[in-house]
Design a protein around this motif. Structure first.
Motif, PDB file in Angstrom:
ATOM      1  N   THR A 137      -2.034  12.206  22.718  1.00 45.15           N
ATOM      2  CA  THR A 137      -2.481  13.114  21.670  1.00 45.15           C
ATOM      3  C   THR A 137      -3.162  14.306  22.311  1.00 45.15           C
ATOM      4  N   LEU A 138      -2.650  15.495  22.027  1.00 47.08           N
ATOM      5  CA  LEU A 138      -3.184  16.746  22.547  1.00 47.08           C
ATOM      6  C   LEU A 138      -4.058  17.364  21.467  1.00 47.08           C
ATOM      7  N   ILE A 139      -5.366  17.404  21.717  1.00 49.59           N
ATOM      8  CA  ILE A 139      -6.314  17.939  20.736  1.00 49.59           C
ATOM      9  C   ILE A 139      -6.684  19.351  21.138  1.00 49.59           C
ATOM     10  N   LEU A 140      -6.229  20.319  20.338  1.00 46.92           N
ATOM     11  CA  LEU A 140      -6.493  21.732  20.618  1.00 46.92           C
ATOM     12  C   LEU A 140      -7.856  22.099  20.052  1.00 46.92           C
ATOM     13  N   ASP A 141      -8.781  22.372  20.944  1.00 51.91           N
ATOM     14  CA  ASP A 141     -10.178  22.585  20.578  1.00 51.91           C
ATOM     15  C   ASP A 141     -10.482  24.077  20.484  1.00 51.91           C
ATOM     16  N   LEU A 142     -11.046  24.480  19.356  1.00 58.75           N
ATOM     17  CA  LEU A 142     -11.299  25.900  19.111  1.00 58.75           C
ATOM     18  C   LEU A 142     -12.497  26.064  18.198  1.00 58.75           C
ATOM     19  N   ASP A 143     -13.315  27.080  18.467  1.00 54.25           N
ATOM     20  CA  ASP A 143     -14.419  27.405  17.571  1.00 54.25           C
ATOM     21  C   ASP A 143     -13.853  27.649  16.173  1.00 54.25           C
TER      22      ASP A 143
END
Length: 224
Positions: A137-143
């Motif tokens: 699982t690729l979790i794209l982290d962004l404000d």
């Protein structure tokens, strides 16, 4: 349980505007040249005709007045059909499945951000998903402020049911996804989605090369 020779299942997660759809397509193109095996691109809610109909209802906000539990049930109904008609058959054929959102989104949206009892979310997931869990699982982290600004700039019909939520909701979402990544590091890779798309793509490729190197074939050597 899936057989060892079955295909690979990769999911993309993250808040609104994180760039998941773009990166799913980029990884699909890379894997098609690297592995030689078929690659299926799908999404949740959706991915099958019945699930797409449920998606339209959910994103319109029709279930919102009934609360997070009602939404979780609808997401689960869509997921059951999606798994049965598309994901599980593709995996059984040895194909690679890339899915834009999966069960972690229910944990984050209806669970952590929506206030649904985590034990109830876990029980639903156990019944619906069973052994068909992502290999990566690729979790794209962004404000979330940046993500919402990106989403608003798409120029489509306006914010959907979830994009329209207040910033505090999206902050809880980000915290939830980061907590999932921290709790399951063997399955999850946290990706900095604030970078340029090419840099995000490179980070995703590196994560795939580290976790599932066979998928990239000869391309795995230059994945970093």
């Amino acid at each position: 349980m899936r057989e060892p020779a079955a295909g690979a299942f990769i999911t993309f997660e993250g808040g609104e505007g994180a760039g998941k759809s773009t990166q799913v397509q980029r990884l699909a193109a890379r894997l098609r040249t690297g592995s030689g095996r078929p690659v299926v691109v799908t999404r949740e809610p959706g991915g099958s005709p019945k699930a797409e109909a449920i998606r339209a209802a959910l994103l319109s906000g029709v279930a919102k007045p009934h609360g997070a539990f009602a939404e979780a049930l609808l997401f689960s109904a869509a997921r059951i059909d999606h798994l049965d008609t598309l994901i599980r058959p593709a995996l059984a054929r040895g194909e690679t499945v890339l899915c834009d959102r999966f069960a972690d989104s229910t944990r984050a949206y209806q669970g952590a951000a929506g206030g649904l009892d985590p034990a109830l979310v876990t029980s639903l997931e156990r019944v619906v998903v069973g052994e068909t869990r992502p290999d990566l699982t690729l979790i794209l982290d962004l404000d979330p402020s940046l993500g919402l600004a990106r989403a608003a700039g798409r120029g489509d019909a306006g914010p959907d049911r979830f994009e329209a939520e207040a910033l505090a909701f999206h902050t809880r979402l980000r915290d939830a996804f980061r907590a999932i990544a921290a709790a399951e590091p063997e399955r999850c890779a946290l990706i900095d989605a604030s970078a340029e798309p090419d840099a995000v793509e490179a980070a995703i490729r590196a994560a795939v090369a580290a976790r599932l190197p066979a998928l990239l074939g000869e391309a795995s050597g230059d994945a970093a």
